[in-house]
Design a protein around this motif. Sequence first.
Motif, PDB file in Angstrom:
ATOM      1  N   ALA A 120      29.301  71.874  -0.817  1.00 10.10           N
ATOM      2  CA  ALA A 120      29.019  72.976   0.102  1.00 10.10           C
ATOM      3  C   ALA A 120      27.513  73.168   0.246  1.00 10.10           C
ATOM      4  N   SER A 121      27.091  73.634   1.397  1.00 11.11           N
ATOM      5  CA  SER A 121      25.668  73.865   1.656  1.00 11.11           C
ATOM      6  C   SER A 121      25.246  75.290   1.332  1.00 11.11           C
ATOM      7  N   GLY A 122      26.207  76.202   1.273  1.00 11.05           N
ATOM      8  CA  GLY A 122      25.874  77.614   1.137  1.00 11.05           C
ATOM      9  C   GLY A 122      25.635  78.274   2.484  1.00 11.05           C
ATOM     10  N   ASN A 123      25.528  77.461   3.541  1.00  8.62           N
ATOM     11  CA  ASN A 123      25.363  77.990   4.895  1.00  8.62           C
ATOM     12  C   ASN A 123      26.703  78.464   5.432  1.00  8.62           C
ATOM     13  N   CYS A 124      26.643  79.293   6.460  1.00 10.91           N
ATOM     14  CA  CYS A 124      27.837  79.762   7.153  1.00 10.91           C
ATOM     15  C   CYS A 124      27.724  79.364   8.617  1.00 10.91           C
ATOM     16  N   THR A 125      28.850  79.413   9.315  1.00 10.77           N
ATOM     17  CA  THR A 125      28.880  79.153  10.748  1.00 10.77           C
ATOM     18  C   THR A 125      29.469  80.368  11.436  1.00 10.77           C
ATOM     19  N   ILE A 126      28.736  80.880  12.440  1.00  9.87           N
ATOM     20  CA  ILE A 126      29.282  81.936  13.292  1.00  9.87           C
ATOM     21  C   ILE A 126      29.204  81.467  14.733  1.00  9.87           C
ATOM     22  N   ARG A 127      30.103  82.002  15.549  1.00  9.31           N
ATOM     23  CA  ARG A 127      30.108  81.685  16.979  1.00  9.31           C
ATOM     24  C   ARG A 127      30.040  82.988  17.749  1.00  9.31           C
ATOM     25  N   VAL A 128      29.195  83.007  18.754  1.00  6.75           N
ATOM     26  CA  VAL A 128      28.973  84.209  19.545  1.00  6.75           C
ATOM     27  C   VAL A 128      29.115  83.849  21.023  1.00  6.75           C
ATOM     28  N   LEU A 129      29.936  84.618  21.724  1.00  8.23           N
ATOM     29  CA  LEU A 129      30.143  84.424  23.156  1.00  8.23           C
ATOM     30  C   LEU A 129      29.748  85.705  23.870  1.00  8.23           C
ATOM     31  N   LYS A 185      25.728  90.874   9.686  1.00  3.30           N
ATOM     32  CA  LYS A 185      27.092  91.332   9.952  1.00  3.30           C
ATOM     33  C   LYS A 185      27.081  92.670  10.677  1.00  3.30           C
ATOM     34  N   ALA A 186      26.181  93.578  10.288  1.00  2.00           N
ATOM     35  CA  ALA A 186      26.094  94.886  10.946  1.00  2.00           C
ATOM     36  C   ALA A 186      25.730  94.715  12.424  1.00  2.00           C
ATOM     37  N   LEU A 187      24.774  93.825  12.726  1.00  4.14           N
ATOM     38  CA  LEU A 187      24.379  93.595  14.110  1.00  4.14           C
ATOM     39  C   LEU A 187      25.513  92.944  14.903  1.00  4.14           C
ATOM     40  N   LEU A 188      26.193  91.986  14.310  1.00  9.41           N
ATOM     41  CA  LEU A 188      27.309  91.336  15.006  1.00  9.41           C
ATOM     42  C   LEU A 188      28.391  92.345  15.370  1.00  9.41           C
ATOM     43  N   VAL A 189      28.748  93.207  14.423  1.00  8.79           N
ATOM     44  CA  VAL A 189      29.779  94.221  14.672  1.00  8.79           C
ATOM     45  C   VAL A 189      29.304  95.204  15.736  1.00  8.79           C
ATOM     46  N   ARG A 190      28.067  95.661  15.618  1.00  7.91           N
ATOM     47  CA  ARG A 190      27.530  96.597  16.611  1.00  7.91           C
ATOM     48  C   ARG A 190      27.525  95.970  18.002  1.00  7.91           C
ATOM     49  N   GLY A 191      27.098  94.725  18.093  1.00  9.12           N
ATOM     50  CA  GLY A 191      27.078  94.027  19.379  1.00  9.12           C
ATOM     51  C   GLY A 191      28.456  93.885  19.982  1.00  9.12           C
ATOM     52  N   GLN A 192      29.445  93.632  19.149  1.00  7.24           N
ATOM     53  CA  GLN A 192      30.821  93.527  19.659  1.00  7.24           C
ATOM     54  C   GLN A 192      31.317  94.900  20.114  1.00  7.24           C
ATOM     55  N   GLU A 193      31.067  95.929  19.314  1.00  6.19           N
ATOM     56  CA  GLU A 193      31.497  97.289  19.672  1.00  6.19           C
ATOM     57  C   GLU A 193      30.816  97.782  20.945  1.00  6.19           C
ATOM     58  N   ASP A 194      29.563  97.370  21.174  1.00  2.62           N
ATOM     59  CA  ASP A 194      28.813  97.802  22.349  1.00  2.62           C
ATOM     60  C   ASP A 194      29.028  96.898  23.569  1.00  2.62           C
ATOM     61  N   GLY A 195      29.906  95.895  23.436  1.00  2.00           N
ATOM     62  CA  GLY A 195      30.232  95.039  24.568  1.00  2.00           C
ATOM     63  C   GLY A 195      29.215  93.964  24.881  1.00  2.00           C
ATOM     64  N   TRP A 196      28.358  93.604  23.910  1.00  5.35           N
ATOM     65  CA  TRP A 196      27.382  92.539  24.121  1.00  5.35           C
ATOM     66  C   TRP A 196      28.034  91.170  24.026  1.00  5.35           C
ATOM     67  N   TRP A 197      28.934  91.028  23.061  1.00  6.33           N
ATOM     68  CA  TRP A 197      29.510  89.720  22.751  1.00  6.33           C
ATOM     69  C   TRP A 197      30.806  89.866  21.986  1.00  6.33           C
ATOM     70  N   HIS A 198      31.474  88.711  21.879  1.00  3.30           N
ATOM     71  CA  HIS A 198      32.570  88.522  20.931  1.00  3.30           C
ATOM     72  C   HIS A 198      32.004  87.562  19.896  1.00  3.30           C
ATOM     73  N   PHE A 199      32.460  87.692  18.648  1.00  2.00           N
ATOM     74  CA  PHE A 199      31.994  86.735  17.648  1.00  2.00           C
ATOM     75  C   PHE A 199      33.125  86.407  16.691  1.00  2.00           C
ATOM     76  N   GLU A 200      32.969  85.268  16.040  1.00  2.00           N
ATOM     77  CA  GLU A 200      33.892  84.889  14.974  1.00  2.00           C
ATOM     78  C   GLU A 200      33.109  84.186  13.891  1.00  2.00           C
ATOM     79  N   VAL A 201      33.614  84.306  12.680  1.00  5.24           N
ATOM     80  CA  VAL A 201      33.041  83.610  11.536  1.00  5.24           C
ATOM     81  C   VAL A 201      33.904  82.374  11.320  1.00  5.24           C
ATOM     82  N   ALA A 202      33.312  81.212  11.513  1.00  6.27           N
ATOM     83  CA  ALA A 202      34.064  79.965  11.434  1.00  6.27           C
ATOM     84  C   ALA A 202      34.004  79.324  10.060  1.00  6.27           C
TER      85      ALA A 202
END
Length: 167
Positions: free
Chosen positions: A83-92, A141-158
Amino acid sequence: MTSMTPPEPVTAGNGRIKVWYRFAPREGWLPHDTEGLWATRLSRDTARVENAPFLQDGVAEGEIVRFVTDADGLHWAQERVEASGNCTIRVLPVPSGPLGRSPRAVHELLSPFGLGGEVFSEEFPLVAFTVPADADFGGLKALLVRGQEDGWWHFEVACATDAWRDG
């Protein structure tokens, strides 16, 4: 770059190869069942993944994977070796939201976290990001959730790590 075209052997300079993943397409998502990720060959059957996946879950940039090479010369991922310790997220970005269809705006908002990412296409502005192991997971994570709640984007943690889940 990630490829969703029918697999064919691909090799670039500097020991880079395409390592292919096969999966069942998700309903309501892109209709692909393979994804090729660039990787640096480390041995006869191992390579380090060099980009974030758009479709394959459970893998992140920097991970070392074991692959098998088939009779056609395709390198098929078998398992993660390290494992690299990195994560993958996707934002639309939400087209009707404040960012419009702009992957650039998504990149700018997430830039304080040191993420590297790629855009799927102009027609489908999905951004696949590599989240470094030392990133501020809680703030991101806080920014991703806020952005989704405010209609900026959808995101997923892959691809998540324990540090991501605990952060």
